[in-house]
Design an enzyme around this catalytic site. Structure first.
Site, short mmCIF file in Angstrom:
data_model
loop_
_atom_site.label_atom_id
_atom_site.label_comp_id
_atom_site.label_asym_id
_atom_site.label_seq_id
_atom_site.Cartn_x
_atom_site.Cartn_y
_atom_site.Cartn_z
N HIS A 120 -52.90 40.48 -94.21
CA HIS A 120 -53.39 41.71 -94.85
C HIS A 120 -53.75 42.70 -93.75
CE1 HIS A 120 -53.29 41.57 -99.16
NE2 HIS A 120 -53.63 40.30 -99.13
N ASP A 125 -56.31 43.55 -99.18
CA ASP A 125 -57.24 42.51 -99.64
C ASP A 125 -58.58 43.14 -100.03
OD1 ASP A 125 -57.52 43.21 -96.95
OD2 ASP A 125 -58.26 41.25 -96.32
N HIS A 267 -26.50 53.54 -82.66
CA HIS A 267 -25.60 52.48 -82.23
C HIS A 267 -24.17 53.00 -82.15
CE1 HIS A 267 -28.70 49.48 -82.69
NE2 HIS A 267 -28.95 49.97 -83.90
N TYR A 323 -41.22 57.70 -100.66
CA TYR A 323 -42.38 58.10 -101.46
C TYR A 323 -42.57 59.61 -101.44
CZ TYR A 323 -43.62 53.13 -100.91
OH TYR A 323 -43.61 51.77 -100.92
N GLU A 397 -66.67 44.58 -93.06
CA GLU A 397 -67.02 44.42 -94.48
C GLU A 397 -68.27 45.21 -94.87
OE1 GLU A 397 -67.17 40.22 -94.30
OE2 GLU A 397 -65.11 39.94 -95.04
#
Ligand SMILES: [Zn+2]
Ligand SMILES: [Zn+2]
Length: 422
Positions: A120, A125, A267, A323, A397
């Site tokens: 994560h 998470d 390439h 997006y 946290e």
């Protein structure tokens, strides 16, 4: 008795804060569990089950599976009102964790035919754990909730595996915002750019549209000593690479919004004295304005094709849309800014970034607001902290509590602002 009286006299805001505070340890524990069991996009089976089970325990109606492994939760408040969507993405990345944590990920999986570590590394998470905490907070005030909350637990934000659909686009396609019809949508992202305790956002374009391009330059193979006998696609490709840079720097009004065109791989050829037939290059396009976005696409096509033609070569250009721009509805953002400010003094309006988020697909359907939640340890500078997607990415946290409060208050304040006055 005294306790009850206190509970009754508490305002709705205070009850949210109390519930958020008491749930913080549970949210942290949940985040650690998910962190230790990360799953790649469209493969979030365990996470999805964990989410569905928790929502069911809370008496929240669920709809699953949606968009492969997604879960939609519907919490109907006791009072009538509008419908607000809250989103958390659930997928991890093919990154091998290097952070030394007791709940460090050692998971490995197959990705694109290769065995990879899974981590994560973008903090999803934390997003799932926070939103489950929010679901519990809002369930506890259900009797006073003027409207409905739709929890959008979404797979594959980082992109679905090749050949598969996924993410927010598929959630929308499969009706995640319909029935009940969502009126506004909110999402957050943890980041090491900002310290614990900080909320950052931007009205209007906040994250870029991301598109990829592929340009194949077809020349004519010949001996390296006699270029006039063929058409050299390497020289043509080189001209194209340089000319593409003049699109953002010389052709667009960059005072409106920045844009980037990057050639990421090129390439062609096998040997020093052979001019090859073809050269292929791929790259990424970042833009912050939808009009500018389609303008850039046309300019890339024109630049590559006409430079190739001038050298007697041919360029085939394909552009794959990724997006859209993550665009925070200005009116909604203005309406919700006081909510952020009542939660913390550390609220900042930031520059747009050229990263991208598929939250933008929800915002194409309904007004939405996406904001940053600081999770950088306070003793680190932004430069010292590992960025999202790094194997060293670390979530402090201590920042999660504000995330629970922010999502819960934003949802409730939005519903209250839209509710008919009593
Ligand atoms: Zn990410
Ligand atoms: Zn992310």
């Amino acid at each position: 008795m005294i306790l009850m009286a206190t509970a009754i006299s508490m305002t709705l805001d205070q009850r949210i804060d109390e519930a958020a505070k008491s749930l913080e340890p549970k949210v942290i524990e949940c985040r650690r569990d998910i962190h230790q069991h990360p799953e790649l996009g469209n493969r979030e089976f365990r996470t999805s089950k964990l989410v569905a089970d928790r929502l069911k325990q809370l008496g929240i109606e669920i709809r699953t599976p949606i968009a492969h492994t997604g879960v939609v939760g519907i919490l109907r408040g006791a009072k009538p009102g509008r419908v607000v969507g809250l989103r958390a993405d659930m997928d991890a990345l093919p990154v091998t964790e290097q952070v030394d944590l007791p709940f460090k990920s050692t998971v490995r999986a197959k990705y694109n035919g290769q065995e990879v570590g899974v981590m994560h590394a973008c903090g999803h998470d934390a997003h799932v754990a926070i939103l489950l905490g929010v679901a519990e907070v809002l369930s506890s005030i259900r009797n006073d909730l003027p409207g409905t909350i739709v929890f959008l637990f979404q797979p594959a934000e980082e992109g679905a595996p090749p050949g598969e659909e996924g993410g927010a686009a598929l959630m929308v396609k499969e009706g995640a915002l319909d029935n009940p019809k969502v009126d506004a949508v909110f999402g957050l992202h943890v980041t090491s750019r900002y310290p614990v305790g900080e909320i950052a956002y931007r009205p209007g374009a906040e994250l870029a549209a991301v598109d990829s391009f592929n340009i194949k330059v077809h020349g004519k193979q010949t001996h390296g000593a006699y270029p006039w006998l063929g058409v050299d696609p390497i020289v043509v490709a080189s001209q194209i690479v340089l000319a593409l840079q003049t699109i953002p720097s010389r052709q667009l009004d960059v005072s409106l919004a920045p844009a980037v065109v990057t050639v990421g791989a090129i390439h062609g050829g096998v040997r020093n004295n052979i001019i090859p037939d073809d050269v292929e290059m791929i790259g990424t396009i970042r833009s912050l304005d939808e009009k500018m976005r389609s303008d850039i696409h046309q300019r890339i096509k024109r630049t590559a094709e006409e430079i190739a033609a001038s050298g007697g070569a041919k360029a085939d250009v394909t552009i794959e849309q990724g997006y859209p721009v993550t665009y925070n509805d200005p009116a909604l953002t203005e309406k919700m800014a006081p909510t952020f400010r009542k939660l913390t003094n550390d609220v900042i309006v930031v520059n747009a970034t050229l990263g991208a988020e598929d939250f933008s697909f929800y915002q194409q359907k309904v007004p939405g607001l996406f904001f940053w939640l600081g999770t950088r340890p306070k003793n680190q500078t932004a430069e010292e902290a590992a960025s999202n997607h790094s194997p060293l990415f670390y979530v402090d946290e201590g920042g999660l509590g504000l995330g629970i409060r922010a999502m819960a208050h934003v949802a409730v304040d939005y519903l209250r602002s839209a509710a008919p006055s009593p």
